[in-house]
Write a protein that holds these residues in place. Structure first.
Motif, short mmCIF file in Angstrom:
data_model
loop_
_atom_site.label_atom_id
_atom_site.label_comp_id
_atom_site.label_asym_id
_atom_site.label_seq_id
_atom_site.Cartn_x
_atom_site.Cartn_y
_atom_site.Cartn_z
N CYS A 29 0.63 -0.97 0.00
CA CYS A 29 0.00 0.00 0.00
C CYS A 29 0.63 0.97 0.00
O CYS A 29 1.59 1.05 -0.10
N CYS A 30 1.19 1.39 1.19
CA CYS A 30 2.02 2.54 0.81
C CYS A 30 2.24 3.36 2.00
O CYS A 30 1.38 3.59 2.73
N SER A 31 3.28 3.81 2.20
CA SER A 31 3.58 4.55 3.38
C SER A 31 4.26 5.83 3.03
O SER A 31 4.93 5.91 2.05
N SER A 32 4.13 6.81 3.86
CA SER A 32 4.80 8.04 3.59
C SER A 32 5.39 8.59 4.87
O SER A 32 4.89 8.33 5.93
N VAL A 33 6.45 9.35 4.74
CA VAL A 33 7.11 9.84 5.93
C VAL A 33 7.19 11.35 5.94
O VAL A 33 7.51 11.95 4.95
N VAL A 34 6.94 11.97 7.08
CA VAL A 34 6.84 13.40 7.11
C VAL A 34 7.22 14.05 8.42
O VAL A 34 7.02 13.45 9.46
N ASN A 35 7.75 15.25 8.44
CA ASN A 35 8.00 15.96 9.67
C ASN A 35 6.69 16.54 10.16
O ASN A 35 6.06 17.32 9.45
N SER A 36 6.26 16.18 11.35
CA SER A 36 4.94 16.59 11.79
C SER A 36 4.95 17.95 12.49
O SER A 36 3.91 18.52 12.70
N GLN A 37 6.11 18.44 12.92
CA GLN A 37 6.15 19.72 13.59
C GLN A 37 7.54 20.32 13.43
O GLN A 37 8.44 19.66 12.95
N PRO A 38 7.71 21.59 13.83
CA PRO A 38 9.02 22.21 13.67
C PRO A 38 10.08 21.44 14.41
O PRO A 38 9.81 20.69 15.34
N GLU A 39 11.31 21.62 14.00
CA GLU A 39 12.42 20.89 14.61
C GLU A 39 12.45 21.12 16.11
O GLU A 39 12.32 22.24 16.59
N ALA A 40 12.60 20.04 16.85
CA ALA A 40 12.51 20.11 18.30
C ALA A 40 13.73 20.79 18.90
O ALA A 40 14.82 20.75 18.36
N LEU A 41 13.53 21.44 20.05
CA LEU A 41 14.65 22.00 20.80
C LEU A 41 15.42 20.87 21.44
O LEU A 41 14.95 19.76 21.60
N SER A 42 16.63 21.17 21.86
CA SER A 42 17.48 20.13 22.43
C SER A 42 16.90 19.52 23.68
O SER A 42 17.20 18.39 24.04
N SER A 43 16.01 20.26 24.36
CA SER A 43 15.43 19.75 25.60
C SER A 43 14.21 18.86 25.36
O SER A 43 13.68 18.30 26.30
N THR A 44 13.77 18.76 24.12
CA THR A 44 12.59 17.95 23.82
C THR A 44 13.00 16.73 23.03
O THR A 44 14.06 16.69 22.40
N PRO A 45 12.16 15.68 23.02
CA PRO A 45 12.48 14.47 22.26
C PRO A 45 12.56 14.77 20.77
O PRO A 45 11.94 15.71 20.29
N PRO A 46 13.32 13.97 20.02
CA PRO A 46 13.42 14.17 18.57
C PRO A 46 12.04 14.06 17.94
O PRO A 46 11.20 13.27 18.34
N VAL A 47 11.82 14.90 16.93
CA VAL A 47 10.54 14.87 16.23
C VAL A 47 10.52 13.67 15.28
O VAL A 47 11.45 13.45 14.51
N LYS A 48 9.44 12.90 15.35
CA LYS A 48 9.32 11.75 14.47
C LYS A 48 8.83 12.18 13.10
O LYS A 48 8.03 13.09 12.96
N LYS A 49 9.31 11.51 12.08
CA LYS A 49 8.75 11.68 10.75
C LYS A 49 7.45 10.90 10.68
O LYS A 49 7.16 10.06 11.52
N ARG A 50 6.68 11.21 9.64
CA ARG A 50 5.34 10.63 9.55
C ARG A 50 5.27 9.61 8.41
O ARG A 50 5.73 9.86 7.31
N VAL A 51 4.66 8.48 8.67
CA VAL A 51 4.44 7.44 7.67
C VAL A 51 2.94 7.27 7.46
O VAL A 51 2.19 7.14 8.43
N VAL A 52 2.53 7.30 6.19
CA VAL A 52 1.12 7.10 5.86
C VAL A 52 1.05 5.97 4.85
O VAL A 52 1.77 5.97 3.87
N SER A 53 0.20 4.99 5.08
CA SER A 53 0.13 3.84 4.19
C SER A 53 -1.26 3.25 4.18
O SER A 53 -2.03 3.45 5.11
N GLY A 54 -1.61 2.53 3.12
CA GLY A 54 -2.97 1.99 3.03
C GLY A 54 -3.09 0.75 2.19
O GLY A 54 -2.20 0.40 1.43
N VAL A 55 -4.24 0.08 2.35
CA VAL A 55 -4.56 -1.15 1.63
C VAL A 55 -6.00 -1.06 1.15
O VAL A 55 -6.87 -0.55 1.86
#
Length: 387
Positions: free
Chosen positions: A46-72
């Motif tokens: 199906c298919c997946s996609s990856v994306v930055n969901s928010q602005p780059e995180a500050l050093s005090s915050t957890p790393p920002v995850k990219k986004r995956v979108v997929s379907g069947v």
């Protein structure tokens, strides 16, 4: 085990499993099937996609995850190849990325289909997602048609899509040739634009694609660049927007190769055994991977490796001296052991329809929030008067 899930997993297709992402397999896999507990632990393209969901995180915050979108797709049978090649990979993706997985029901109507079966197949597919190990504490699961932005963005993109680009799509040429012009709807020609909307709506960075979908992803990339050039940058800024690119340009993500396999529907162990017995074999001595003259042998060994959890080297040592008569019971037992927990979970999910409805509603709400942000930018950049 009931027949409903495992027969979806046990029918032998003629081609490798495809990945879909309508953003996605954007190879869209076909599928209905079936499992519950709110903590999926089972695994299965199906298919997946990856994306930055928010602005780059500050050093005090957890790393920002990219986004995956997929379907069947919720039509046909969910093949074991879909599971091994796509859905199984989603299980690991949800631990690394922000993930949204949806059932691409809008794509299911591009060719003749049974209207009475569409809703049921959609629910079955959603249940299979959860049964196979999609964890709703990590991922969102929703139905494509429940997020209206998919269709709205498709129409906006259609105004910028040259008809010549669509006429070159190989799948359209093949399917329309087979069915005849009088039996082919316009949707078969334009569904690559819907695929592009599926991907671009969520600002995807990467799209897992199978060989048959590379052309569609390239069209998506070209379309994103075209719209960015036509409406983005200073033109958008003059209309009150932020300027710059409207869409990210997605990159292909090639998934691990899956085996070509069976549909996963009938749940009885004897069904699996019968399917394996009927698998085409050859007259060579011993079993081996990667021999181009032995595609059936390589395929079945790949299936065994995936469902047993063993390494390729371990399978080679175990199976290289085996006959087909010894190997087929081995792979049958491995498949039964792997699929039974999924079948049980599917039955639990299907027994609680309100739970499944809640999962889909919550997933659609989250997806709508992301999609509407993109859609509003497109309306603004294209000059529409908004309410």
């Amino acid at each position: 085990m009931s027949r409903s899930l495992l027969s979806h997993l046990l029918a032998i297709p003629n081609s490798s499993p495809r990945i879909t992402t309508s953003a996605l397999s954007l190879s869209y896999q076909t599928n209905p099937g079936s499992i519950l507990k709110r903590n999926p632990q089972c695994a299965f393209r199906c298919c997946s996609s990856v994306v930055n969901s928010q602005p780059e995180a500050l050093s005090s915050t957890p790393p920002v995850k990219k986004r995956v979108v997929s379907g069947v797709q919720p039509t046909g049978a969910l093949h074991l190849g879909n599971y091994l090649g796509a859905i199984r990979n989603w299980i690991s993706l949800q631990d690394t990325y922000e993930t949204l997985f949806f059932i691409v029901d809008l794509h299911a109507i591009t060719l003749p289909y049974e209207a009475l079966q569409l809703s049921k197949a959609t629910r079955d597919t959603a249940a299979i997602y959860l049964a196979c190990g999609i964890d709703i504490s990590k991922a969102s699961v929703f139905v494509q048609s429940h997020v209206r932005a998919h269709l709205e963005l498709m129409w906006l993109l259609s105004s910028s899509t040259p008809i010549g680009w669509l006429n070159r799509m190989i799948q359209f040429k093949e399917k329309s040739r087979n069915a005849g012009d009088d039996n082919v709807g316009v949707a078969l020609l334009t569904y690559p634009v819907l695929m592009a909307a599926d991907i671009l709506l969520y600002q995807s960075d990467f799209v897992p694609v199978g060989d048959d979908q590379k052309q569609h992803l390239e069209l998506t990339r070209q379309l994103a660049e075209r719209v960015n050039n036509m409406y983005g940058g200073r033109k958008w800024k003059k209309l009150g927007g932020r300027g710059g690119s409207i869409f990210k340009i997605p990159e292909p993500l090639i998934p691990p190769t899956g085996a070509r396999v069976m549909s996963l529907t009938d749940g009885l162990s004897k069904v699996i055994a019968n399917k394996i017995k009927r698998c085409k074999t050859d007259s060579f001595t011993g079993l081996e991977f990667d021999n181009p003259d032995r595609p059936e042998c390589n395929n079945l060994l790949c299936i065994y490796q995936l469902v047993s959890g063993k390494t390729k080297e371990e399978v080679v040592l175990e199976c290289q001296g085996m006959s087909w008569g010894s190997f087929k019971p081995l792979i049958t037992d491995a498949l039964v052991a792997h699929l039974q927990p999924i079948q049980m979970r599917y039955e639990e999910i299907m027994s609680e329809p309100s739970y499944l409805d809640g999962v889909l509603s919550e997933g659609a709400a989250k997806a709508t929030g992301i999609a509407d942000a993109t859609l509003n930018n497109v309306y603004q950049a294209m000059g529409f008067l908004r309410q």
